[in-house]
Scaffold this motif. Structure first.
Motif, PDB file in Angstrom:
ATOM      1  N   ARG A 218       3.191 -14.959   7.142  1.00 51.35           N
ATOM      2  CA  ARG A 218       3.323 -13.736   6.338  1.00 51.35           C
ATOM      3  C   ARG A 218       3.872 -14.049   4.952  1.00 51.35           C
ATOM      4  O   ARG A 218       3.381 -13.509   3.948  1.00 51.35           O
ATOM      5  CB  ARG A 218       4.211 -12.727   7.061  1.00 51.35           C
ATOM      6  CG  ARG A 218       4.317 -11.401   6.351  1.00 51.35           C
ATOM      7  CD  ARG A 218       4.953 -10.342   7.222  1.00 51.35           C
ATOM      8  NE  ARG A 218       6.375 -10.584   7.428  1.00 51.35           N
ATOM      9  CZ  ARG A 218       7.153  -9.798   8.181  1.00 51.35           C
ATOM     10  NH1 ARG A 218       6.618  -8.758   8.816  1.00 51.35           N
ATOM     11  NH2 ARG A 218       8.433 -10.077   8.326  1.00 51.35           N
ATOM     12  N   LYS A 222       1.978 -13.709   1.262  1.00 51.78           N
ATOM     13  CA  LYS A 222       2.609 -12.929   0.191  1.00 51.78           C
ATOM     14  C   LYS A 222       2.737 -13.753  -1.088  1.00 51.78           C
ATOM     15  O   LYS A 222       2.555 -13.229  -2.202  1.00 51.78           O
ATOM     16  CB  LYS A 222       3.979 -12.453   0.663  1.00 51.78           C
ATOM     17  CG  LYS A 222       4.701 -11.542  -0.321  1.00 51.78           C
ATOM     18  CD  LYS A 222       5.990 -11.014   0.281  1.00 51.78           C
ATOM     19  CE  LYS A 222       6.713 -10.090  -0.690  1.00 51.78           C
ATOM     20  NZ  LYS A 222       7.969  -9.557  -0.091  1.00 51.78           N
ATOM     21  N   ILE A 232       0.558  -2.509  -3.063  1.00 53.48           N
ATOM     22  CA  ILE A 232       1.095  -3.660  -2.336  1.00 53.48           C
ATOM     23  C   ILE A 232       0.120  -4.790  -2.602  1.00 53.48           C
ATOM     24  O   ILE A 232      -0.951  -4.867  -1.977  1.00 53.48           O
ATOM     25  CB  ILE A 232       1.223  -3.359  -0.830  1.00 53.48           C
ATOM     26  CG1 ILE A 232       2.142  -2.155  -0.631  1.00 53.48           C
ATOM     27  CG2 ILE A 232       1.760  -4.577  -0.083  1.00 53.48           C
ATOM     28  CD1 ILE A 232       2.146  -1.606   0.766  1.00 53.48           C
ATOM     29  N   TYR A 234      -0.367  -7.940  -2.124  1.00 55.25           N
ATOM     30  CA  TYR A 234      -0.596  -9.118  -1.301  1.00 55.25           C
ATOM     31  C   TYR A 234      -1.138  -8.717   0.084  1.00 55.25           C
ATOM     32  O   TYR A 234      -0.997  -7.559   0.494  1.00 55.25           O
ATOM     33  CB  TYR A 234       0.710  -9.915  -1.146  1.00 55.25           C
ATOM     34  CG  TYR A 234       1.897  -9.069  -0.737  1.00 55.25           C
ATOM     35  CD1 TYR A 234       2.155  -8.766   0.602  1.00 55.25           C
ATOM     36  CD2 TYR A 234       2.765  -8.554  -1.705  1.00 55.25           C
ATOM     37  CE1 TYR A 234       3.232  -7.977   0.966  1.00 55.25           C
ATOM     38  CE2 TYR A 234       3.846  -7.760  -1.351  1.00 55.25           C
ATOM     39  CZ  TYR A 234       4.073  -7.481  -0.009  1.00 55.25           C
ATOM     40  OH  TYR A 234       5.142  -6.688   0.346  1.00 55.25           O
ATOM     41  N   THR A 236      -1.028  -8.197   4.018  1.00 54.85           N
ATOM     42  CA  THR A 236       0.105  -7.884   4.884  1.00 54.85           C
ATOM     43  C   THR A 236      -0.173  -8.323   6.315  1.00 54.85           C
ATOM     44  O   THR A 236      -1.328  -8.411   6.750  1.00 54.85           O
ATOM     45  CB  THR A 236       0.420  -6.379   4.860  1.00 54.85           C
ATOM     46  OG1 THR A 236      -0.754  -5.641   5.234  1.00 54.85           O
ATOM     47  CG2 THR A 236       0.885  -5.940   3.484  1.00 54.85           C
ATOM     48  N   ASN A 238       1.599  -7.329  10.088  1.00 53.22           N
ATOM     49  CA  ASN A 238       2.570  -6.490  10.781  1.00 53.22           C
ATOM     50  C   ASN A 238       2.586  -6.819  12.273  1.00 53.22           C
ATOM     51  O   ASN A 238       1.538  -6.890  12.922  1.00 53.22           O
ATOM     52  CB  ASN A 238       2.216  -5.003  10.602  1.00 53.22           C
ATOM     53  CG  ASN A 238       3.198  -4.096  11.332  1.00 53.22           C
ATOM     54  OD1 ASN A 238       4.386  -4.083  11.015  1.00 53.22           O
ATOM     55  ND2 ASN A 238       2.716  -3.354  12.320  1.00 53.22           N
ATOM     56  N   ARG A 262      -4.044  -7.155   6.824  1.00 57.84           N
ATOM     57  CA  ARG A 262      -4.817  -6.447   5.804  1.00 57.84           C
ATOM     58  C   ARG A 262      -5.202  -7.414   4.681  1.00 57.84           C
ATOM     59  O   ARG A 262      -4.430  -7.631   3.740  1.00 57.84           O
ATOM     60  CB  ARG A 262      -4.004  -5.278   5.233  1.00 57.84           C
ATOM     61  CG  ARG A 262      -3.511  -4.286   6.289  1.00 57.84           C
ATOM     62  CD  ARG A 262      -4.546  -3.254   6.621  1.00 57.84           C
ATOM     63  NE  ARG A 262      -4.157  -2.431   7.763  1.00 57.84           N
ATOM     64  CZ  ARG A 262      -4.648  -1.228   8.013  1.00 57.84           C
ATOM     65  NH1 ARG A 262      -5.549  -0.702   7.196  1.00 57.84           N
ATOM     66  NH2 ARG A 262      -4.260  -0.546   9.066  1.00 57.84           N
ATOM     67  N   ASN A 327      -4.697   0.593   0.018  1.00 51.42           N
ATOM     68  CA  ASN A 327      -4.348  -0.391   1.042  1.00 51.42           C
ATOM     69  C   ASN A 327      -5.041  -0.141   2.384  1.00 51.42           C
ATOM     70  O   ASN A 327      -5.142  -1.059   3.199  1.00 51.42           O
ATOM     71  CB  ASN A 327      -2.833  -0.400   1.262  1.00 51.42           C
ATOM     72  CG  ASN A 327      -2.078  -0.832   0.017  1.00 51.42           C
ATOM     73  OD1 ASN A 327      -2.416  -1.824  -0.597  1.00 51.42           O
ATOM     74  ND2 ASN A 327      -1.063  -0.070  -0.367  1.00 51.42           N
TER      75      ASN A 327
END
Length: 388
Positions: A218, A222, A232, A234, A236, A238, A262, A327
Motif C-alpha cells: 500500500r 502511494k 486521492i 494514488y 488505494t 483497503n 483502486r 475515485n
C-alpha cells in the motif's frame, strides 16, 4: 400507448425491485425494469433488442435504437440496485416517497431515475428533426460483476459516436475514474488442538505476515504512482473483511481476507495483480501452497478519457462545470470499447449512492432535465429549438 409522465415513470421504476448481489438469496432478476423500459422506448418509436446475459440467467440487457446507421449518441445506465438494510430506511425502498422536497427510493439516483430523465427529454424533442441515431442502453449487474456492460462491449453492430453514462454526478461531467479489484487472500494452514501448537499451522499467524506485506505494498503504491486529477491521487488498498478460525482452543486451519484495490488510469489490472502476487510470494515459499490470491469478480479497469474530446467540451459548456476525475468506478471502460467518446454524467449526488434513504433533491430535477435535453439535441437533432 402514451408515454407516462416523468413522475409516473420514476414511480414505476422504483417499484420494480432489481437488486444485484453476490449472495444468491438477495440476488434478483431485472426483467421487470427491462420490460417497462422496452414498452416506453417502443412508444417513442425505438426498435428494442432485449438479450439475456450469457453467464447470468434471469438478467437482461436492453438496447433501444431510433435512427439508422452508425454514430449518434448512446445514453447508458444500469437497471440494478444494491441490497438495502430495511432497519436503516425510514421509507419504503420500493415506493417513490416525497418529503422535504426530496424523492426517496432505492435507485432514485443510482440509477433507475436516469431513464425517466432520458425518456422524458426525448419525448419533448421533435422526431422529424432527428438527424443522428439515438440509443438507450440498459444493463444488468453493474453493482456486482458488470457482466451486462462486458457483454455489450462485444456487441458486433453497436457503434455510437458518443456515450453518456448517467451515474449520479450532479450533472458534472466525469472524464476519467479509477478501476476496482476485489480480491480474497485465503490462507490454508493445518488445524489441531491449541495445547500442542507445533502439530498445526496457524492460518491467522500466516495472515499476520500477509497483512504486513500488504501494508508495505500500500505504501509502495502511494509513493510510486500519482495522478493529480484525482482527489486521492494514488491507488488505494483497503483491508475490508477478515474471518478465520472457529474456536479459541483450536489452531486456526483457514483464514480469509477480502481487500479492495483502486488502480489509477495507466496502471493495468495485470500489473496490479502481479504486484499483489509478488507481495505474498515469499510467504508462499516459506509455507508451500498455503496462500491463494482469488479475484472475487472480474476486475474493473480504470476509465481513461480526455478533457479535449468534443463530448467533454460540450458537456462542460452545457453544464457550466469543468470535467473532473472520480475515485469510484462505472461501466465506462467497457462501453468505451465500442469506440465512442465517453463521459459519466447524470442527475443526483454520488453521496447518496448506496445509502439508506437514497434520494434525489427535487430542485435539481428541472436543471438536470434541461442539460440532458440539450445534450441529446446537440448530438442528434438538426435544429435550435428543443421543444415541440
Amino acid at each position: 400507448m402514451k408515454l407516462p409522465a416523468f413522475m409516473e415513470m420514476y414511480q414505476q421504476l422504483i417499484a420494480a425491485p432489481s437488486i444485484s448481489a453476490l449472495e444468491e438469496s438477495l440476488n434478483m432478476s431485472n426483467q421487470n425494469v427491462i420490460h417497462l423500459l422496452a414498452q416506453w422506448c417502443e412508444t417513442l418509436g425505438f426498435i428494442v433488442e432485449v438479450t439475456e446475459l450469457e453467464h447470468a440467467k434471469g438478467k437482461y440487457n436492453l438496447i433501444a435504437r431510433r435512427g439508422s446507421g452508425d454514430g449518434g449518441l448512446m445514453l447508458a445506465g444500469h437497471t440494478d440496485t444494491v441490497p438495502f438494510d430495511d432497519s436503516r430506511w425510514q421509507f419504503d425502498p420500493f415506493k417513490l416517497s416525497e418529503q422535504d422536497n426530496k424523492l426517496y427510493g432505492l435507485g432514485s439516483i443510482d440509477m433507475k431515475g436516469f431513464f425517466a430523465f432520458v425518456l422524458n427529454a426525448i419525448s419533448e424533442l421533435d422526431e422529424l428533426q432527428q438527424n443522428a441515431p439515438i440509443m438507450i442502453l440498459a444493463t444488468a449487474d453493474e453493482e456486482t460483476t458488470m457482466a451486462g456492460a462486458q457483454e455489450i462491449a462485444k456487441h458486433p453492430s453497436l457503434k455510437p459516436a458518443r456515450c453518456i453514462i448517467g451515474e449520479p454526478t450532479d450533472m458534472v461531467p466525469v472524464f476519467t475514474h479509477k478501476g476496482h479489484m476485489t480480491t480474497a487472500i485465503r490462507i490454508v494452514g493445518r488445524s489441531g488442538h491449541s495445547s500442542d501448537p507445533e502439530r498445526g499451522l496457524n492460518a491467522i499467524e500466516i495472515m499476520h505476515q500477509v497483512i504486513a506485506n500488504l501494508l508495505k505494498l500500500r505504501e509502495e503504491l502511494k509513493n510510486k504512482y500519482s495522478t493529480p486529477h484525482f482527489a486521492i491521487p494514488y491507488p488505494t488498498l483497503n483491508l475490508g473483511h477478515i474471518h478465520g478460525g472457529d474456536n479459541a482452543n483450536r489452531i486456526c486451519g483457514c483464514c480469509e481476507l477480502h481487500i479492495d484495490m483502486r488502480p489509477l488510469p495507466g496502471l493495468s489490472i495485470k500489473e496490479l495483480q502481479a504486484m499483489l502476487t509478488a507481495a505474498v510470494a515469499p510467504i508462499n515459499t516459506h509455507y508451500p501452497n498455503s496462500v491463494s490470491v482469488i479475484d472475487m469478480h472480474e476486475p474493473i479497469p480504470a476509465f481513461t478519457g480526455s478533457t479535449d474530446s468534443a463530448l467533454v467540451k460540450m458537456a462542460e459548456r452545457l453544464s457550466g462545470q469543468q470535467a473532473i476525475a472520480v475515485n469510484y468506478c462505472t461501466e465506462a471502460p467497457f462501453l468505451q470499447q465500442l469506440g465512442c467518446e465517453t463521459i459519466v454524467m447524470g442527475p443526483g449526488s454520488i453521496n447518496q449512492a448506496h445509502q439508506p434513504n437514497e434520494f434525489l433533491a427535487m430542485e435539481k430535477i428541472q436543471p438536470s432535465q434541461d442539460i440532458i435535453k440539450q445534450l441529446i439535441r446537440e448530438s442528434c437533432f438538426a435544429y435550435t429549438s428543443c421543444i415541440k
